[in-house]
Design a protein around this motif. Sequence first.
Motif, PDB file in Angstrom:
ATOM      1  N   PRO A  48       0.803  -1.239   0.000  1.00 50.44           N
ATOM      2  CA  PRO A  48       0.000   0.000   0.000  1.00 50.44           C
ATOM      3  C   PRO A  48       0.833   1.286   0.000  1.00 50.44           C
ATOM      4  O   PRO A  48       1.057   1.900   1.029  1.00 50.44           O
ATOM      5  N   GLU A  49       1.286   1.680  -1.190  1.00 51.02           N
ATOM      6  CA  GLU A  49       1.874   3.030  -1.298  1.00 51.02           C
ATOM      7  C   GLU A  49       0.761   4.010  -0.985  1.00 51.02           C
ATOM      8  O   GLU A  49      -0.372   3.812  -1.433  1.00 51.02           O
ATOM      9  N   VAL A  50       1.071   5.082  -0.259  1.00 50.33           N
ATOM     10  CA  VAL A  50       0.007   6.064   0.015  1.00 50.33           C
ATOM     11  C   VAL A  50      -0.246   6.865  -1.258  1.00 50.33           C
ATOM     12  O   VAL A  50       0.680   7.406  -1.861  1.00 50.33           O
ATOM     13  N   SER A  51      -1.519   6.888  -1.663  1.00 51.24           N
ATOM     14  CA  SER A  51      -1.829   7.566  -2.931  1.00 51.24           C
ATOM     15  C   SER A  51      -1.958   9.066  -2.709  1.00 51.24           C
ATOM     16  O   SER A  51      -2.444   9.515  -1.668  1.00 51.24           O
ATOM     17  N   LYS A  52      -1.515   9.808  -3.708  1.00 56.05           N
ATOM     18  CA  LYS A  52      -1.662  11.276  -3.678  1.00 56.05           C
ATOM     19  C   LYS A  52      -3.141  11.627  -3.555  1.00 56.05           C
ATOM     20  O   LYS A  52      -3.520  12.572  -2.871  1.00 56.05           O
ATOM     21  N   GLU A  53      -3.995  10.837  -4.241  1.00 55.87           N
ATOM     22  CA  GLU A  53      -5.439  11.130  -4.245  1.00 55.87           C
ATOM     23  C   GLU A  53      -6.008  11.055  -2.828  1.00 55.87           C
ATOM     24  O   GLU A  53      -6.877  11.827  -2.464  1.00 55.87           O
ATOM     25  N   LEU A  54      -5.493  10.112  -2.028  1.00 55.79           N
ATOM     26  CA  LEU A  54      -5.998   9.998  -0.658  1.00 55.79           C
ATOM     27  C   LEU A  54      -5.642  11.259   0.129  1.00 55.79           C
ATOM     28  O   LEU A  54      -6.487  11.854   0.798  1.00 55.79           O
ATOM     29  N   GLU A  55      -4.392  11.680   0.037  1.00 53.01           N
ATOM     30  CA  GLU A  55      -3.982  12.858   0.811  1.00 53.01           C
ATOM     31  C   GLU A  55      -4.679  14.115   0.294  1.00 53.01           C
ATOM     32  O   GLU A  55      -5.014  15.002   1.082  1.00 53.01           O
ATOM     33  N   GLN A  56      -4.943  14.153  -1.007  1.00 50.74           N
ATOM     34  CA  GLN A  56      -5.683  15.307  -1.538  1.00 50.74           C
ATOM     35  C   GLN A  56      -7.128  15.304  -1.034  1.00 50.74           C
ATOM     36  O   GLN A  56      -7.675  16.341  -0.665  1.00 50.74           O
ATOM     37  N   ALA A  57      -7.737  14.117  -0.995  1.00 51.68           N
ATOM     38  CA  ALA A  57      -9.125  14.029  -0.499  1.00 51.68           C
ATOM     39  C   ALA A  57      -9.175  14.458   0.970  1.00 51.68           C
ATOM     40  O   ALA A  57     -10.082  15.178   1.405  1.00 51.68           O
ATOM     41  N   ALA A  58      -8.166  14.029   1.745  1.00 57.45           N
ATOM     42  CA  ALA A  58      -8.129  14.397   3.169  1.00 57.45           C
ATOM     43  C   ALA A  58      -7.882  15.895   3.322  1.00 57.45           C
ATOM     44  O   ALA A  58      -8.521  16.555   4.148  1.00 57.45           O
ATOM     45  N   ALA A  59      -6.956  16.435   2.529  1.00 55.06           N
ATOM     46  CA  ALA A  59      -6.651  17.871   2.620  1.00 55.06           C
ATOM     47  C   ALA A  59      -7.907  18.680   2.289  1.00 55.06           C
ATOM     48  O   ALA A  59      -8.217  19.670   2.966  1.00 55.06           O
ATOM     49  N   ALA A  60      -8.654  18.244   1.281  1.00 52.58           N
ATOM     50  CA  ALA A  60      -9.863  18.981   0.887  1.00 52.58           C
ATOM     51  C   ALA A  60     -10.925  18.881   1.972  1.00 52.58           C
ATOM     52  O   ALA A  60     -11.588  19.871   2.317  1.00 52.58           O
ATOM     53  N   TYR A  61     -11.099  17.713   2.553  1.00 49.45           N
ATOM     54  CA  TYR A  61     -12.144  17.528   3.579  1.00 49.45           C
ATOM     55  C   TYR A  61     -11.787  18.254   4.878  1.00 49.45           C
ATOM     56  O   TYR A  61     -12.616  18.953   5.461  1.00 49.45           O
ATOM     57  N   TYR A  62     -10.559  18.092   5.347  1.00 49.81           N
ATOM     58  CA  TYR A  62     -10.182  18.679   6.644  1.00 49.81           C
ATOM     59  C   TYR A  62      -9.702  20.123   6.525  1.00 49.81           C
ATOM     60  O   TYR A  62      -9.662  20.837   7.525  1.00 49.81           O
ATOM     61  N   GLY A  63      -9.294  20.524   5.324  1.00 45.96           N
ATOM     62  CA  GLY A  63      -8.776  21.885   5.145  1.00 45.96           C
ATOM     63  C   GLY A  63      -7.281  21.987   5.372  1.00 45.96           C
ATOM     64  O   GLY A  63      -6.740  23.088   5.535  1.00 45.96           O
ATOM     65  N   PHE A  64      -6.567  20.856   5.368  1.00 48.44           N
ATOM     66  CA  PHE A  64      -5.107  20.886   5.568  1.00 48.44           C
ATOM     67  C   PHE A  64      -4.398  21.447   4.347  1.00 48.44           C
ATOM     68  O   PHE A  64      -4.703  21.034   3.220  1.00 48.44           O
ATOM     69  N   PRO A  65      -3.388  22.311   4.520  1.00 46.89           N
ATOM     70  CA  PRO A  65      -2.523  22.657   3.383  1.00 46.89           C
ATOM     71  C   PRO A  65      -1.752  21.419   2.905  1.00 46.89           C
ATOM     72  O   PRO A  65      -1.553  21.215   1.719  1.00 46.89           O
ATOM     73  N   ALA A  66      -1.310  20.590   3.856  1.00 44.90           N
ATOM     74  CA  ALA A  66      -0.631  19.328   3.515  1.00 44.90           C
ATOM     75  C   ALA A  66      -0.826  18.373   4.680  1.00 44.90           C
ATOM     76  O   ALA A  66      -0.958  18.814   5.825  1.00 44.90           O
ATOM     77  N   CYS A  67      -0.866  17.071   4.384  1.00 51.25           N
ATOM     78  CA  CYS A  67      -1.069  16.116   5.484  1.00 51.25           C
ATOM     79  C   CYS A  67      -0.443  14.769   5.166  1.00 51.25           C
ATOM     80  O   CYS A  67      -0.081  14.494   4.017  1.00 51.25           O
ATOM     81  N   VAL A  68      -0.357  13.946   6.201  1.00 52.76           N
ATOM     82  CA  VAL A  68       0.178  12.595   6.072  1.00 52.76           C
ATOM     83  C   VAL A  68      -0.858  11.643   6.673  1.00 52.76           C
ATOM     84  O   VAL A  68      -1.466  11.952   7.706  1.00 52.76           O
ATOM     85  N   ALA A  69      -1.062  10.503   6.003  1.00 50.47           N
ATOM     86  CA  ALA A  69      -2.006   9.497   6.516  1.00 50.47           C
ATOM     87  C   ALA A  69      -1.304   8.639   7.572  1.00 50.47           C
ATOM     88  O   ALA A  69      -0.127   8.288   7.405  1.00 50.47           O
ATOM     89  N   VAL A  70      -2.025   8.326   8.632  1.00 49.91           N
ATOM     90  CA  VAL A  70      -1.465   7.493   9.708  1.00 49.91           C
ATOM     91  C   VAL A  70      -2.472   6.387  10.058  1.00 49.91           C
ATOM     92  O   VAL A  70      -3.668   6.523   9.767  1.00 49.91           O
ATOM     93  N   ALA A  71      -1.985   5.345  10.698  1.00 46.16           N
ATOM     94  CA  ALA A  71      -2.871   4.224  11.048  1.00 46.16           C
ATOM     95  C   ALA A  71      -3.673   4.562  12.302  1.00 46.16           C
ATOM     96  O   ALA A  71      -3.450   3.999  13.382  1.00 46.16           O
ATOM     97  N   GLY A  72      -4.586   5.510  12.149  1.00 48.24           N
ATOM     98  CA  GLY A  72      -5.357   6.005  13.305  1.00 48.24           C
ATOM     99  C   GLY A  72      -4.582   7.150  13.948  1.00 48.24           C
ATOM    100  O   GLY A  72      -3.332   7.180  13.908  1.00 48.24           O
ATOM    101  N   THR A  73      -5.327   8.081  14.556  1.00 46.12           N
ATOM    102  CA  THR A  73      -4.670   9.172  15.280  1.00 46.12           C
ATOM    103  C   THR A  73      -3.695   8.600  16.302  1.00 46.12           C
ATOM    104  O   THR A  73      -2.661   9.198  16.596  1.00 46.12           O
ATOM    105  N   GLN A  74      -4.058   7.439  16.818  1.00 42.21           N
ATOM    106  CA  GLN A  74      -3.233   6.787  17.841  1.00 42.21           C
ATOM    107  C   GLN A  74      -1.783   6.609  17.373  1.00 42.21           C
ATOM    108  O   GLN A  74      -0.851   6.773  18.167  1.00 42.21           O
ATOM    109  N   ALA A  75      -1.596   6.301  16.097  1.00 40.18           N
ATOM    110  CA  ALA A  75      -0.229   6.103  15.585  1.00 40.18           C
ATOM    111  C   ALA A  75       0.574   7.398  15.729  1.00 40.18           C
ATOM    112  O   ALA A  75       1.758   7.365  16.085  1.00 40.18           O
TER     113      ALA A  75
END
Length: 338
Positions: A48-75
Amino acid sequence: MPEHGGNLNDAVARFGRARGDWVDVSTGINPAHYPVPPLPDNVWHRLPEVSKELEQAAAAYYGFPACVAVAGTQAAIQALPRLRVRCRVCVCGPSYAEHAWQWQQAGHEVIRARYAELEQHLPQVDVMVVVNPNNPTGETIAPTTLLAWREQLASRGGWLIVDEAFGDTVPELSIAKHSDLPGLWVLRSVGKFFGLAGLRLGFVGASANLLAQLSAWLGPWAVSGPAQIIARQALSDRAWQQHNRQFLQQQGQRLRNLLTANGWQSQGTELFQWCSHVQLQHQTEALWEHFAQHGIWVRYFDHSAWSAHGLRFGLPATEADWQRLEQACQRWKRRETT
Ligand SMILES: Cc1ncc(COP(=O)(O)O)c(C=O)c1O
């Protein structure tokens, strides 16, 4: 080690009722979770390479300028204390206990402070950790205050960590859009609002420099391929999000009404309500036991470090579960009047 809600194994072990016969309101997870789409076959096979599309979808939903995906906030909660040399950390409380615990485990000096006392600790600490809105108390801090704290901390190389795991129903409180400012970390969870806690997915917004440090610590393939595909769809599904916000508003109100009808004032978010020991007329333990005897698993808090004692109620999943909770409340009332 910190205790957590959703621990039905403990409920079964202690009260002997079958796992399937519990109404679990011990978490703040949306019981009407996002419907999981069918998955392509090769998702189980490919790394599972992290897809650019996932981080873009997250940035658009949360309003992040940039973000990284993690295995739960807990990680991220576990990783961040390992990115600094020993320092002084102020953690808000009573709150999600993993923050204080993980900073302590990593060898830092931890100061626990109530929300009203946070500001007075600011000059003496390197890191401040705030949960906004807070779990379990529902306390909040205004974005302007947080941004001023961030500036103070960053001016001496410090960090402000804002855990917005329960932020989806109060977007006006979020400072995700400022997360590229120096020294700021903003944590978001896909587990709560989307009800997908089992997916183990969250996102972290921060400056490019901090995100690079976090990614290096987490290593490759930090989030699973199935989680990425499901989350991409959930984060982009504006119709579901809108509908769900309204649904949670109704459900949250129903829960508040139910508690008030029993004489228990509460506060919280749309996903949970907190009743302190005082609000429960000093009957926290007896009430928790009563609910458990009726197959209702409520989160019992006895945070001695913050002298916080009380119960947190999450949302029942079905109408039948609502009825069981209501009946257990009525039985308690009858017991009180006889
Ligand atoms: C405030 C808070 N932050 C983070 C978490 C961890 O969430 P996740 O499922 O994203 O790891 C929780 C879980 O209960 C929480 O209450």
